[in-house]
Scaffold this motif. Sequence first.
Motif, short mmCIF file in Angstrom:
data_model
loop_
_atom_site.label_atom_id
_atom_site.label_comp_id
_atom_site.label_asym_id
_atom_site.label_seq_id
_atom_site.Cartn_x
_atom_site.Cartn_y
_atom_site.Cartn_z
N PHE A 169 0.81 -1.22 0.00
CA PHE A 169 0.00 0.00 0.00
C PHE A 169 0.85 1.28 0.00
N HIS A 170 2.17 1.15 -0.03
CA HIS A 170 3.03 2.33 -0.06
C HIS A 170 2.89 3.09 -1.37
N VAL A 171 2.26 2.48 -2.36
CA VAL A 171 2.03 3.17 -3.63
C VAL A 171 1.12 4.37 -3.42
N SER A 172 0.10 4.21 -2.61
CA SER A 172 -0.85 5.31 -2.36
C SER A 172 -0.65 5.97 -1.01
N PHE A 173 -0.17 5.21 -0.02
CA PHE A 173 0.11 5.75 1.32
C PHE A 173 1.60 5.59 1.60
N LYS A 174 2.32 6.69 1.57
CA LYS A 174 3.75 6.65 1.81
C LYS A 174 4.04 6.21 3.25
N PRO A 175 5.26 5.73 3.52
CA PRO A 175 5.58 5.26 4.87
C PRO A 175 5.41 6.33 5.94
N PHE A 176 5.57 7.62 5.56
CA PHE A 176 5.44 8.71 6.52
C PHE A 176 4.57 9.79 5.92
N MET A 177 3.40 10.03 6.53
CA MET A 177 2.45 11.00 5.97
C MET A 177 1.75 11.76 7.08
N PHE A 178 1.32 12.99 6.74
CA PHE A 178 0.44 13.78 7.60
C PHE A 178 -0.90 13.94 6.89
N LEU A 179 -1.99 13.72 7.60
CA LEU A 179 -3.32 13.99 7.07
C LEU A 179 -3.93 15.10 7.93
N ASN A 180 -4.18 16.24 7.34
CA ASN A 180 -4.66 17.41 8.08
C ASN A 180 -6.19 17.36 8.20
N VAL A 181 -6.68 17.10 9.41
CA VAL A 181 -8.11 17.08 9.68
C VAL A 181 -8.45 18.38 10.42
N THR A 182 -9.20 19.25 9.79
CA THR A 182 -9.40 20.60 10.33
C THR A 182 -10.74 20.78 11.04
N ALA A 183 -11.54 19.73 11.14
CA ALA A 183 -12.88 19.90 11.75
C ALA A 183 -13.15 18.80 12.76
N GLY A 184 -14.15 19.06 13.58
CA GLY A 184 -14.67 18.00 14.44
C GLY A 184 -14.17 17.98 15.87
N GLU A 185 -13.26 18.88 16.25
CA GLU A 185 -12.72 18.82 17.61
C GLU A 185 -13.76 19.28 18.63
N SER A 186 -13.84 18.57 19.73
CA SER A 186 -14.72 18.97 20.82
C SER A 186 -14.00 18.79 22.13
#
Length: 259
Positions: free
Chosen positions: A155-172
């Motif tokens: 799955f490293h083809v689409s998801f690199k070994p080291f990644m950040f995914l920025n989730v900007t909503a939903g915090e409570s």
Amino acid sequence: MRQLETNILDEAHIVFTTLNSAALECFRHTDPFSAVVIDEAAQATELASLIPLVTCKVERIVLVGDPQQLRATAFSTSVVSSGRESSSSGLAEMESAMLQRSLFERLETAGHEVCLLDTQYRMHPAISVFPRTIFYHGLLRDSDVVKDPSYNECFHVSFKPFMFLNVTAGESNVSSKDDRGRSSKRAGRRATRRCNMVEARVVLKVYEILKQQTKDHRGTPLDGRVGILTPYREQLQLLKRLATEQGLNHELELNTVDG
């Protein structure tokens, strides 16, 4: 009974114990130990590491640890002679830092020779490049094992070994409560637990995608091979609940960062 315990220890070639258990009375009466090896010595407080040195007859001590990792956790409450809490936060921070210091760190700072194990065998090079460069100043290197193409996942083809995914909503924010539902007396950030429903769903969705891609490419199944960590206990409870609802709880290792 104490003599029986001491006899058992004297007959053993290797004795495994925690630092605190080394304070047991039976250790005070054993024959001398040729060596004491303290594992994860950089995560133990200096006082804890001194226990086997005081209670056991020790000829040699070996400290094994990594001072670049987490230090021991220690809490210090500064109290002046009048019984009131000290108003100097700087003093409290200094005391806490001293209590957190390990014997390993003290000896290293004092110039004692340290032997560096300079090869890592776990992290993909894309993950290790940051700690190798920043924390170990280029002295740590990757083994041939992790540099081999076979170490890559399908799955490293689409998801690199080291990644950040920025989730900007939903915090409570949820006010911290004790077991009886009373508000915590601790001030500031420690009085608040954090959870994020959107982020929890994104994390589990990422796992499902990785799982499907692994299946499509006939890779090694991910069941039992994936861990999800969070700094917040409330977020952990949320992740466990969602994973259970989706039938993923037996496939994942869910925990807090320090758990």
